[in-house]
Design a protein around this motif. Structure first.
Motif, short mmCIF file in Angstrom:
data_model
loop_
_atom_site.label_atom_id
_atom_site.label_comp_id
_atom_site.label_asym_id
_atom_site.label_seq_id
_atom_site.Cartn_x
_atom_site.Cartn_y
_atom_site.Cartn_z
N ASN A 328 12.45 32.40 104.43
CA ASN A 328 11.20 31.66 104.26
C ASN A 328 11.40 30.44 103.36
OD1 ASN A 328 9.45 33.10 105.94
ND2 ASN A 328 9.05 34.65 104.39
N LYS A 331 12.99 27.86 105.45
CA LYS A 331 12.00 27.33 106.39
C LYS A 331 11.08 26.33 105.72
CE LYS A 331 8.49 28.98 109.67
NZ LYS A 331 7.78 30.20 110.17
N ASP A 423 13.98 32.78 111.38
CA ASP A 423 12.54 32.94 111.12
C ASP A 423 12.16 34.42 111.19
OD1 ASP A 423 9.60 33.13 112.45
OD2 ASP A 423 9.74 31.42 111.09
#
Length: 570
Positions: A328, A331, A423
């Motif tokens: 995360n 990302k 992801d």
């Protein structure tokens, strides 16, 4: 004390140094056929069984003693494709609560799912007779199981000579990992950047750097900066706070022992000078306000949320434990809040051994329970899963959707495909999260028959393509091309890992391990959080309590198994 799960070899895990995120772990660097050659692919893929084409729809139950969201396998892309091939679907359920309680309830009731992934409860369930022997089923319906696991069969037969589960990985050839997908001391990249990317090797240097940065940046987004933390709140993750002792002393993860490279004698390190040095340092940094006391109480989601917030400057954990948080962070695109792994040791003269040597883990796996509705259909599903095209599916996904093959036959991924592979939600919907690890499978470091890496993160083209500008700048600053390059290469250890040694239930070894672990859980938080003036008295009490256990007997047992393994007797 013992790392009970191996890392996964997904891109998220194997490139964890890049994404700051197996085991996965763990986790499993199963060694088999050494060298960089591929395996024989599907030489045994076609079963001659008259029932081979049975695709009658059926749903079996799958229970894992690991943490994950429950799902129906066919709700994932990979699970749906495997269902098309076999007619088999799975109701997949995962542990909520205490694993010992859950296994106890299962055993007392005799109410078992069709297949079980028992993790650390494996000895208890084996002793309870929860699994059926697989030998005859494999002989009749398992040509691919024999192809993949055949060289390893004698390493996971039980005392009666039978096989009751299939371990999570048997290497087919060998390729190294360009990232750090096991344990490390991780540090926020902003700390390294502000200090001019210094070379950090010792524990004192590590905490000095964190302290200096925290003093300059006491808050992040209005909340207090956390100097150091670890995931030791869940009972099955307490090893995160005890295992660093052996790593700091220059040993890989052999569980609750360290093994002398010359004599091959195993010694426990709990309540020894090695552990004292580590815990006394934590006590010191706690007194300085650098240590997060919620290390001992936070659950996994709470810990991962802290990492994602950017407030934590350093932590020790195994890469597979923190994949969601680190993915995360990547990302989000803020490189300086991501983490870099460091091979921290006690002193400058110690050679680090964080990277696992090639190994075979023989006490974790998946078994068919005595209550399974149709063991034949299940073993055929396992065998079908081990066809090479399906091993590619569970790691790489669907060709031309999740990866492509270039003109040279190499598997490659676009930036978007790499992002999808990392992801957390895509990993669940596509099914990597559910199928890349806890099933019959090739070992993490395997090489496919066409020369490509089995593990996505081990494919050099994908590893490099997945580096952000921040990754490249960090690597350039340290003069390396991959994150594993600034860790020492592992020394060969023919017994590795010692934590995989079966102890049985109710044996002196199992009882010792349970009692020693209980003492660590009782005393380690006290030692870390106490006033420095109280440390020695608590330590003496701890050593005294540990001394009442049969440490010598346990060490003698482990030493014998280590030496047997070296001699080829598993």
């Amino acid at each position: 004390m013992v790392n009970k799960k191996l890392l996964t070899v997904s891109l998220a895990a194997a490139m964890l140094a890049v994404t700051a995120s197996a085991c996965g772990g763990n986790n499993d660097n199963s060694n088999g056929n050494s060298g960089n050659s591929g395996n024989s692919g599907n030489a045994a893929s076609n079963s001659s069984s008259p029932e081979a084409d049975d695709k009658t729809p059926v749903t079996f139950s799958y229970y894992s003693f690991s943490s994950q969201k429950d799902t129906l396998a066919s709700d994932t892309v990979i699970g749906k494709e495997l269902q098309k091939q076999t007619g088999v679907d799975w109701k997949m359920e995962f542990l909520v609560g205490d694993p010992q309680t859950k296994s106890g309830v299962m055993i007392a009731s005799g109410d078992y799912p069709d297949v079980i992934v028992p993790e650390g409860e494996i000895d208890k369930l084996l002793d309870a007779g929860a699994f059926i022997p697989l030998d005859d089923l494999i002989e009749k319906y398992g040509p691919n199981i024999k192809r993949v696991y055949g060289p390893y069969f004698d390493k996971f037969r039980q005392a009666d000579g039978k096989m009751y589960f299939l371990p999570f990985g048997a290497n087919q050839g060998y390729i190294g990992d360009p990232g750090i997908s096991q344990g490390a001391f991780w540090i926020q990249r902003s700390v390294l950047k502000e200090a001019g990317y210094p070379k950090i090797k010792t524990l004192d240097q590590y905490f000095d750097l964190i302290k200096q940065y925290q003093e300059k940046h006491p808050q992040v987004d209005g909340k207090d900066t956390i100097g150091f933390a670890s995931l030791a709140g869940p009972a099955d993750s307490f090893f995160s706070i005890t295992n660093p002792s052996m790593h700091l002393a220059g040993y890989p993860n052999d569980g609750d022992v360290i093994v002398d490279m010359n004599t091959h004698e195993a010694k426990t390190y709990a309540a020894t000078d090695i552990e004292k040095k580590w815990l006394q340092k934590l006590n010191e940094v706690n007194a300085e306000g650098l240590f997060d006391p919620e290390t001992f109480t936070a659950n996994k989601d709470q810990f991962l949320a802290k990492l994602t917030s950017g407030r934590v400057l350093g932590y020790f954990n195994y890469a597979w434990q923190v994949g969601d948080a680190t993915n995360n962070l990547k990302k989000a695109g803020i490189d300086e809040k991501r983490y870099a792994p460091l091979p921290i040791v006690f002193d400058e003269n110690t050679k680090d051994q964080y990277v696992d040597p090639p190994s075979f883990v023989n006490n974790r796996g998946i078994g068919i329970s005595v209550k399974a509705k149709d063991p034949v259909r299940i073993i055929k599903y396992f065998d079908n899963l081990l066809k090479e095209e399906n091993q590619v599916l569970v790691q790489w996904g669907v060709k031309d959707q999740n990866y492509t093959v270039d003109a040279n036959g190499r598997y490659v991924m676009s930036a978007q495909q790499i992002a999808d592979r990392n992801d957390p939600e895509k990993k669940r919907t596509i099914g990597w999260q559910y199928f890349e690890y806890s099933w019959p499978r090739y070992g993490n470091n395997s090489v496919l028959a066409d020369g490509n890496a089995y593990g996505v993160g081990n494919q050099p083209e994908v590893a490099y393509a997945g580096y952000t500008d921040g990754d490249k700048a960090l690597l350039d600053a340290y003069g390396v091309k991959t994150f594993s390059e600034y860790f020492s290469k592992p020394d060969e250890r023919a017994w590795y890992p010692a934590w995989s040694i079966n102890k049985g239930q109710g044996t002196p070894e199992q009882i010792f391990q349970q009692k020693a672990g209980d003492l660590q859980k009782k005393f380690v938080p006290k030692l870390v959080l106490a006033k420095p003036s109280e440390f020695d008295s608590i330590w003496n009490d701890y050593v005294g309590q540990m001394g009442k256990l049969d440490v010598k007997g346990y060490e003698t047992f482990v030493t014998k198994v280590v030496q047997d393994r070296i001699a080829g007797k598993w």
